[in-house]
Design a protein around this motif. Sequence first.
Motif, PDB file in Angstrom:
ATOM      1  N   MET A  23       0.936  -1.281   0.023  1.00 27.39           N
ATOM      2  CA  MET A  23       0.327   0.082  -0.235  1.00 27.39           C
ATOM      3  C   MET A  23       0.941   0.736  -0.204  1.00 27.39           C
ATOM      4  SD  MET A  23      -2.379   1.243   2.649  1.00 27.39           S
ATOM      5  CE  MET A  23      -1.851   1.440   3.960  1.00 27.39           C
ATOM      6  N   LYS A  24       0.466   2.150  -1.070  1.00 25.73           N
ATOM      7  CA  LYS A  24       1.168   3.623  -0.526  1.00 25.73           C
ATOM      8  C   LYS A  24       1.069   4.391  -0.039  1.00 25.73           C
ATOM      9  CE  LYS A  24       4.551   6.048  -3.460  1.00 25.73           C
ATOM     10  NZ  LYS A  24       6.081   5.526  -3.977  1.00 25.73           N
ATOM     11  N   GLN A  25       1.580   4.883   0.502  1.00 24.28           N
ATOM     12  CA  GLN A  25       2.072   5.963   1.283  1.00 24.28           C
ATOM     13  C   GLN A  25       0.746   7.397   0.756  1.00 24.28           C
ATOM     14  OE1 GLN A  25       2.035   5.735   4.805  1.00 24.28           O
ATOM     15  NE2 GLN A  25       3.166   3.961   4.714  1.00 24.28           N
ATOM     16  N   LYS A  26      -0.241   7.727   1.405  1.00 22.66           N
ATOM     17  CA  LYS A  26      -0.218   8.770   0.386  1.00 22.66           C
ATOM     18  C   LYS A  26      -0.735   9.928   0.884  1.00 22.66           C
ATOM     19  CE  LYS A  26      -4.925   5.210   1.000  1.00 22.66           C
ATOM     20  NZ  LYS A  26      -6.816   5.429   0.728  1.00 22.66           N
ATOM     21  N   ASN A  27       0.873  10.336   1.678  1.00 18.52           N
ATOM     22  CA  ASN A  27       1.215  11.310   2.115  1.00 18.52           C
ATOM     23  C   ASN A  27       2.269  11.936   2.070  1.00 18.52           C
ATOM     24  OD1 ASN A  27       0.986  10.349   5.006  1.00 18.52           O
ATOM     25  ND2 ASN A  27      -0.524  11.640   5.400  1.00 18.52           N
ATOM     26  N   GLY A  28       2.929  12.594   2.479  1.00 18.20           N
ATOM     27  CA  GLY A  28       3.774  12.700   2.200  1.00 18.20           C
ATOM     28  C   GLY A  28       4.935  14.173   3.269  1.00 18.20           C
ATOM     29  N   PHE A  29       5.946  13.973   2.829  1.00 20.66           N
ATOM     30  CA  PHE A  29       7.100  15.528   2.596  1.00 20.66           C
ATOM     31  C   PHE A  29       6.219  16.107   2.519  1.00 20.66           C
ATOM     32  CE2 PHE A  29       9.551  12.629   5.420  1.00 20.66           C
ATOM     33  CZ  PHE A  29       9.179  13.241   7.288  1.00 20.66           C
ATOM     34  N   SER A  30       6.198  17.599   2.054  1.00 21.05           N
ATOM     35  CA  SER A  30       5.594  18.904   1.011  1.00 21.05           C
ATOM     36  C   SER A  30       7.298  19.452   0.302  1.00 21.05           C
ATOM     37  CB  SER A  30       5.808  20.661   1.989  1.00 21.05           C
ATOM     38  OG  SER A  30       6.765  21.128   3.141  1.00 21.05           O
ATOM     39  N   GLY A  31       7.758  18.782   1.049  1.00 20.32           N
ATOM     40  CA  GLY A  31       9.656  18.935   0.187  1.00 20.32           C
ATOM     41  C   GLY A  31      10.856  18.621   0.856  1.00 20.32           C
ATOM     42  N   GLN A  32      11.333  19.633  -0.040  1.00 23.04           N
ATOM     43  CA  GLN A  32      13.481  19.085   1.121  1.00 23.04           C
ATOM     44  C   GLN A  32      13.151  19.365   2.590  1.00 23.04           C
ATOM     45  OE1 GLN A  32      16.508  18.300  -1.640  1.00 23.04           O
ATOM     46  NE2 GLN A  32      17.912  18.633  -0.316  1.00 23.04           N
ATOM     47  N   ILE A  33      12.923  19.989   2.187  1.00 24.69           N
ATOM     48  CA  ILE A  33      13.594  21.055   3.804  1.00 24.69           C
ATOM     49  C   ILE A  33      12.625  20.777   5.011  1.00 24.69           C
ATOM     50  CG2 ILE A  33      13.037  23.533   4.591  1.00 24.69           C
ATOM     51  CD1 ILE A  33      13.762  24.912   2.733  1.00 24.69           C
ATOM     52  N   GLY A  34      11.461  20.524   4.794  1.00 21.72           N
ATOM     53  CA  GLY A  34      10.344  19.185   5.639  1.00 21.72           C
ATOM     54  C   GLY A  34      10.959  18.306   5.702  1.00 21.72           C
ATOM     55  N   PHE A  35      11.171  17.926   4.541  1.00 18.97           N
ATOM     56  CA  PHE A  35      12.360  15.999   4.910  1.00 18.97           C
ATOM     57  C   PHE A  35      13.092  16.266   5.986  1.00 18.97           C
ATOM     58  CE2 PHE A  35      15.031  13.170   3.552  1.00 18.97           C
ATOM     59  CZ  PHE A  35      14.873  12.098   3.938  1.00 18.97           C
ATOM     60  N   VAL A  36      13.857  17.101   5.828  1.00 17.63           N
ATOM     61  CA  VAL A  36      15.319  17.592   6.156  1.00 17.63           C
ATOM     62  C   VAL A  36      14.918  17.452   7.672  1.00 17.63           C
ATOM     63  CG1 VAL A  36      17.268  18.466   6.482  1.00 17.63           C
ATOM     64  CG2 VAL A  36      16.945  17.874   4.131  1.00 17.63           C
ATOM     65  N   PHE A  37      14.611  18.679   8.121  1.00 16.04           N
ATOM     66  CA  PHE A  37      14.122  19.462   9.594  1.00 16.04           C
ATOM     67  C   PHE A  37      13.920  17.994  10.458  1.00 16.04           C
ATOM     68  CE2 PHE A  37      13.645  23.523   8.640  1.00 16.04           C
ATOM     69  CZ  PHE A  37      15.411  23.845   8.712  1.00 16.04           C
ATOM     70  N   ALA A  38      12.565  16.699   9.100  1.00 16.28           N
ATOM     71  CA  ALA A  38      11.914  15.533  10.026  1.00 16.28           C
ATOM     72  C   ALA A  38      12.792  15.142  10.500  1.00 16.28           C
ATOM     73  CB  ALA A  38      10.981  15.868   9.554  1.00 16.28           C
ATOM     74  N   ALA A  39      13.864  14.485   9.707  1.00 15.46           N
ATOM     75  CA  ALA A  39      14.932  13.501   9.857  1.00 15.46           C
ATOM     76  C   ALA A  39      16.115  13.928  10.185  1.00 15.46           C
ATOM     77  CB  ALA A  39      16.061  12.943   8.587  1.00 15.46           C
ATOM     78  N   ALA A  40      16.033  14.985  10.613  1.00  9.43           N
ATOM     79  CA  ALA A  40      17.587  15.765  11.269  1.00  9.43           C
ATOM     80  C   ALA A  40      16.796  15.207  12.943  1.00  9.43           C
ATOM     81  CB  ALA A  40      17.896  17.281  10.924  1.00  9.43           C
TER      82      ALA A  40
END
Length: 465
Positions: free
Chosen positions: A1-18
């Motif tokens: 099942m593919k995730q239906k939502n996600g990070f808006s872009g690179q900045i959001g992903f980097v801040f969340a992962a960091a």
Amino acid sequence: MKQKNGFSGQIGFVFAAAGSAVGVGNLWRFPYLAAKDGGGLFLIIYLVLVLTVGFTLLTTDIAIGRKTGKSAIYAYEAMRKKWKFLGVLTFLVPILIMTYYAVIGGWILKYITIYLLGSGEQAVDSNCFSNFISAPSSVWYSIAFMLLTSFIVYNGVEKGIERVSKFIMPVLLLMVVGIAVFSLTLKTTLEDGTVRTGLQGLAVYLTPDLSGITLERFLQIALDAMSQLFFSLSVSMGIMITYGSYVKKDVDLNKSVSQIELMDTGVAFLAGVMIIPAVFVFSGLEGMSAGPGLMFVSLPKVFFCMGFAGRMIGILFFTLAAFAALTSCISVLESITANCMELFHSERKKTTGILSVVYLIVTAVIALGYSVFYVEVKLPNGSTGQLLDIMDYISNSFLMPFIALLSSIFIGWVMKPAWIAEEMELNGGKFRRKKLYNVMIRYIMPVVMTILFLQSTGLLSQIIK
């Protein structure tokens, strides 16, 4: 099942992962290890490991997540059905970590209230921390922290995790820098007229101490650095696979990996600048040996010596620690939630609600492990632990090195490094450290992870003997 939502872009992903990577361990364990393991020598070894081992583990997890679009269990199954067991093992790590992370968050909340409601003198008592955790009433602080974590995950990836991370991470970085600069300005005059300054403490932190260095000592420092790096980056526990599955295909993963490495290592380094000079000024070299008690026992004494400014710094420091704990706790619960959504084909709010009830109960049990449910168990690594220590040992010392070992064999020899490189080079991106990755994942990682696993389980010393 593919995730239906996600990070808006690179900045959001980097801040969340960091945010996931930057945890409480960066704030107290890193400075303690640096002080114990030769200052600058530990820093040099750690930096080398970040750019090699850390880069390899982080790249592997994020690329697996985005390429498969799934969380740990189904990600490994999608790659090779026979390797689904590795996804299940990976899923077990956040399940175990989640049992106690909110407990640590609750301890930090208690210290915030101590500084908000008083001068911080209460925290100076050496028995303050032990008295608190051994009191059944301590459970309410941990429950409050768990409820806050659940609320954020309940609101989803973009509106919950990303929004909170985008606020917390910049504030956290500013607070670390601010307290670090303040620590360097500190000085005190001893009874014999000797003056200790923050800059002298910085020199202790940065200067490589090679006195008494032997091959065995060097290997121990390297293993300490490896252990810190391993747990700091949130790798081999499915979290970065889950976060990777939320990343859009137009995001440059090469740049993201570098930014996460930089942010996580930067906060750890600055935590040393923030803590070691301050401890040196008021407690000397003896204060550096506080070990795990550095955050809750030694630092409050340092803050109290600063007078009113110390109270303000105490509030700032423990708020900073709470932010670091919260972002990590969010990522652990999110990893469990994502896997359960895929396993049971359930929607986020229902899944988070059920998991929250389960972990509120489990958190309470672990928090009461120092009072109502007190036990003492001898662990394979030679230490003695309570319920929290048992969960920490199984997840961090046993499962994570074992998973990293199996993962390096799986990617390096079954899937082959080109499988990861293809995702890293998506949309014309350049995999700048491709050759390094290939050598690390195939040849070096299996050896390094075997040594770390044997050392963490106490088997390495027996083999050497």
